[in-house]
Write a protein that holds these residues in place. Structure first.
Motif: not given
Lengths: 245, 245
Positions: A129-135, A155-156, A158-164, A182-188
């Motif tokens: 996934a690629l994420v940016d704040a710029d609309p 959401r991304l 969680a749904q994609l089981s992303i750890a990094i 971190v709050a979303a569950g990423v651990t690295s």
DNA sequence: GCAACTTTGTTCCTGGGTTCACAAGACCCT
DNA sequence: AGGGTCTTGTGAACCCAGGAACAAAGTTGC
């Protein structure tokens, strides 16, 4: 050079498995060995001595042997290491045998470069996934993916089981993004933003800082090329003057 | 917090100047201190204790003091360090007071990202030339510069007095580019290509390897998230022992 | 001027990493 | 089978970095 080597297999080494105590310095070199081994595979070599492998990885041979001995006793005295076998063992140890979905936050110049970087995909890392704040960026296609808005980060993950997570945002946004990851569950987290990040104890964090590397180079460069190491009395006075204002 | 501090000046410390023996680990941290100091300047702080500065740089305060003591005795007992003065001293030590023209070779995604990276310009590094082997790229404008062809590499290095080269080419081209840079007179090289480079003894070389950083993260991630760490009978016994203990 | 306080610069110690050197083990050849 | 040769795996010495603790030196308040 293609003599048949007895390949030690798991069952033959039951009690030499990772004793859980691999030094950090060793871990940092394992990817180097993997790269060297990959090159050997491409050249069709199937057995290599610690001397040769160390040479192509750019380290001392004793260090290489000790590093490998921390993983187990893979290798045959008098012969060397079986290239394919060793490669598989190190890959497993590092965790490259599994799939690692990665999210990149901040799709500026650097983020796009990272998204397109072939070295990730080839090593089992998958840009999920690629994420940016710029609309203005969201919806755009980069490296075959659609850039998502930061609002969907949790959401991304969680749904994609992303750890990094990879942070390639401006420095000011980095800590906030980090907290959300971190709050979303990423651990690295791999941080490219030039700022100090705070993460909970159990979260892995590494940083790559482009300008720091250049500064270290500049330090050495300065004293190579006849730099004015010692200030003249005049210079010192001038400097002190400037500071005193 | 704006009390006037006596600033120590060179003349008062004649024999505490850099004795040429700054440990490598210290050098690597100086840019961190510079960054923290810059942030303090922005906040209008003009005196800082080793405790505070260490905090914002993310290091131990004793380590910070020892690092700074290697550069000289810039600080006032009972007070702390003068922010501006210290910043200038470290900048000078690192070599950031002079202008460092840099050539970037390989203007792909990464090269373009580097060319646009603000962190370079802000630290005294000036991207003086962009070079690529692809004729389709030469002549194109990137970050306000015209991309030059690799054929002109030697000429550019000489004419622009470039001492630092950044390699952002594919791995296969890296060594060749490196050799040409060195032959042209470049004495410090920052390598982003995922390959081992050979340079003469007196040339400075550092590497930034994106995939290696990810692999190190993956290693730790693997054993954090339920990795199948198969215990041997011996280990299991030991563990049980410890629990019973 | 003097005592109490603050913070640096340094000493000492510990631990990890690197390197050398060699014993243990595996192969080869006669 | 046995000596000779090769290479791994490791024991031991060395070096460097990190951290605690403290003395030195400066500041503040009286």
């Amino acid at each position: 050079m293609t003599r048949r080597t007895r390949v030690p297999h798991e069952a033959a080494h039951p009690d030499t498995t990772p004793i859980r105590g691999v030094p950090e310095a060793t871990v940092a070199r394992l990817p180097l060995y993997l790269r060297a081994l990959a090159a050997l595979v491409d050249r069709g070599v199937d057995t290599v001595s610690s001397e040769e492998l160390a040479e192509s990885a750019g380290v001392n041979s004793a260090k290489l042997r000790k590093d490998l001995s921390h993983l187990g006793s893979y290798g045959t005295r008098g012969v060397g290491y079986d290239v394919n076998y060793l490669r598989r063992q190190i890959s497993r140890e590092v965790g490259l045998t599994q799939d690692w979905p990665v999210v990149i936050v901040g799709i500026g110049n650097l983020g796009q470069a990272l998204a397109n970087y072939a070295g990730f995909a080839s090593r089992g890392f998958r840009v999920a996934a690629l994420v940016d704040a710029d609309p203005a960026l969201t919806g755009k296609q980069v490296a075959g993916l659609t850039v998502q808005h930061t609002d969907d980060l949790e959401r991304l993950v969680a749904q994609l089981s992303i750890a990094i997570g990879v942070i390639a945002t401006p420095a000011v946004a980095a800590q906030q993004v980090c907290d959300r990851l971190v709050a979303a569950g990423v651990t690295s987290i791999l941080n490219f933003a030039p700022t100090l990040l705070h993460v909970p104890e159990q979260v892995g964090l590494r940083k790559v800082d482009l300008s720091i590397e250049l500064q270290i180079l500049a330090y050495h460069e300065q004293r190579r090329s006849g730099a004015p190491l010692a200030l003249t009395a005049e210079q010192a006075a001038e400097l002190a003057q400037a500071v005193r204002g």
